[in-house]
Design a protein around this motif. Structure first.
Motif, PDB file in Angstrom:
ATOM      1  N   GLY A   1       0.986  -1.502  -0.213  1.00 33.12           N
ATOM      2  CA  GLY A   1      -0.434  -0.246  -0.139  1.00 33.12           C
ATOM      3  C   GLY A   1       0.935   0.958  -0.209  1.00 33.12           C
ATOM      4  N   GLU A   2       0.449   2.016  -0.400  1.00 34.79           N
ATOM      5  CA  GLU A   2       0.921   3.587  -0.298  1.00 34.79           C
ATOM      6  C   GLU A   2       0.148   4.008   0.871  1.00 34.79           C
ATOM      7  OE1 GLU A   2       3.363   4.570  -2.437  1.00 34.79           O
ATOM      8  OE2 GLU A   2       3.104   2.553  -3.460  1.00 34.79           O
TER       9      GLU A   2
ATOM     10  N   LYS B   1      -2.908   4.494   3.512  1.00 32.16           N
ATOM     11  CA  LYS B   1      -2.696   2.967   3.402  1.00 32.16           C
ATOM     12  C   LYS B   1      -1.747   1.930   3.504  1.00 32.16           C
ATOM     13  CE  LYS B   1      -7.566   3.792   1.844  1.00 32.16           C
ATOM     14  NZ  LYS B   1      -7.762   5.598   2.099  1.00 32.16           N
ATOM     15  N   ARG B   2      -0.356   2.478   3.926  1.00 32.19           N
ATOM     16  CA  ARG B   2       0.565   1.449   4.119  1.00 32.19           C
ATOM     17  C   ARG B   2       0.649   0.333   5.213  1.00 32.19           C
ATOM     18  NH1 ARG B   2       4.650   2.330   0.536  1.00 32.19           N
ATOM     19  NH2 ARG B   2       6.366   1.252   1.730  1.00 32.19           N
TER      20      ARG B   2
END
Lengths: 112, 268
Positions: free
Chosen positions: B12-13, B16-17
């Protein structure tokens, strides 16, 4: 490790194949190529000396089983001699030690 | 031997990681059985995917027989992959192929062996998993336990030094689990195969393992012999091995407060 194969014709139509090196997926075909024609010649006994083999995998065992099959159809004797402990273990795990005629020394294999 | 050093992986990034593996360190000894246990989402399958080269770590190292393998690609990666066999969770057999063809597939793809040699090898592999005689059946004609045994026969087709097992006993009846456990032990003890088993079947892990590593939220919470794990005073370990719904491992996997999330939905 590369494999070396030495063929020796003895008296009374007996031939020995001495194997030096590992018999594995990359070298089994070489063993097969040297064994196969021997069963078509007029040999009474084919003896494979495994004293120089410290490792054999399932392809090597399968190749020797092929030798056994050829000897059954051509009525030659097919004998294995001088199995190193590592090789013997693999035969035992595959439950094939009793299927072959196995001798401690080449001399014993020749006499019997 | 397999050594994993400071392995870290996230997906995720931005906000949202999610960190799925956080400083994972382990040593898997030659000829021994190491089980990685943990609940769903604990990161155990992610470890396995790194070991087989399906994932590249964010950071950290994976050493197999003295070679750092995590960044290898192409031919070099294939060379390492030949050292190991994988038994997939689903079996991953080809339904259109017979048992014989499924087991022979790696031999036909990766070796120059003669077809008659391959047929003998297939028979030897099937004998090892107790299914000699099933050569001509198709996967649809096999039970779940038999599919796993055929998958194991295929995993050992090329005489690997290492076998990775992904949930080998998931979905099996207790007797079939016992059979698979015995096969894993036999292969390890008799053939010196290094085994790494990802599982959540606690009784099975306790039976077969030399070492158990328990993961929770991507971190190792316990590591040791089955006896040490059984006697661990970590409440998370005790909750997991006893299968208790209540305890420090929460029922909900949600990261946000339930009330806050509902309130913030008011704009919809």
């Amino acid at each position: 490790m590369s494999i070396e194969l030495k063929l020796e014709h003895l008296a009374e139509n007996t031939v020995t194949v001495s194997v030096n090196g590992d018999i594995d997926m990359s070298s089994s075909t070489k063993v097969r190529d040297i064994l196969a024609p021997l069963f078509k010649e007029n040999n009474k006994a084919i003896i494979v000396d495994l004293s120089g083999v410290s490792y054999i995998d399932s392809s090597g065992i399968a190749t020797l089983v092929e030798g056994l099959q050829w000897s059954h159809s051509s009525q030659n004797k097919f004998r294995l001699v001088s199995l190193t402990p590592g090789v013997k273990d693999v035969f035992e795990i595959a439950r094939l030690l009793t299927v072959f005629e196995v001798f401690d020394t080449k001399e014993q294999a020749l006499v019997e | 031997m397999i050594e994993i050093k400071h392995l870290r992986k996230s997906f995720g990034e931005g906000d949202k990681r999610v960190v799925v593996l956080d400083d994972f360190n382990a040593e898997m000894e030659k000829g021994q059985i190491t089980s990685i246990i943990g609940g769903s989402g604990s990161g155990k399958s992610t470890v396995l995917k790194h070991l087989i080269g399906a994932y590249t770590p964010d950071s950290g190292e994976i050493w197999i027989d003295g070679e750092e393998v995590s960044l290898l690609q192409g031919e070099a990666a294939n060379g390492v992959r030949k050292k190991f066999g994988i038994m997939f969770q689903s079996g991953a057999l080809f339904n259109s192929l017979t048992v014989e063809d499924n087991v022979a597939l790696p031999m036909r793809e990766h070796t120059e062996l003669n077809e008659s040699t391959i047929q003998i090898m297939v028979k030897m592999k099937l004998e090892m998993v107790g299914l000699r005689g099933a050569e001509h059946l198709k996967p649809a004609q096999l039970s779940g336990g038999m599919i796993k045994r055929i998958a194991l026969a295929r995993a050992i087709a090329l005489d690997p030094k290492i076998v990775f097992y992904d949930e080998p006993s998931a979905g099996l009846d207790p007797i079939s689990i016992g059979v698979i456990d015995k096969l894993i032990i036999d292969l390890s003890r008799k053939m010196g195969i290094t085994s790494v088993v990802v599982t959540h079947e606690i009784p099975s892990a306790m039976r077969i393992s030399d070492k158990i590593i328990m993961l929770f939220k991507g971190k190792i919470v316990a590591s040791g012999s089955p006896e040490e794990i059984r006697n661990s005073d970590d409440p998370r370990v005790q909750q997991f091995i006893q299968g208790s719904p209540d305890g420090p491992i929460p029922f909900s996997k949600s990261l946000t407060n339930y009330g806050d999330e509902l309130k913030n939905m008011s704009h919809i």
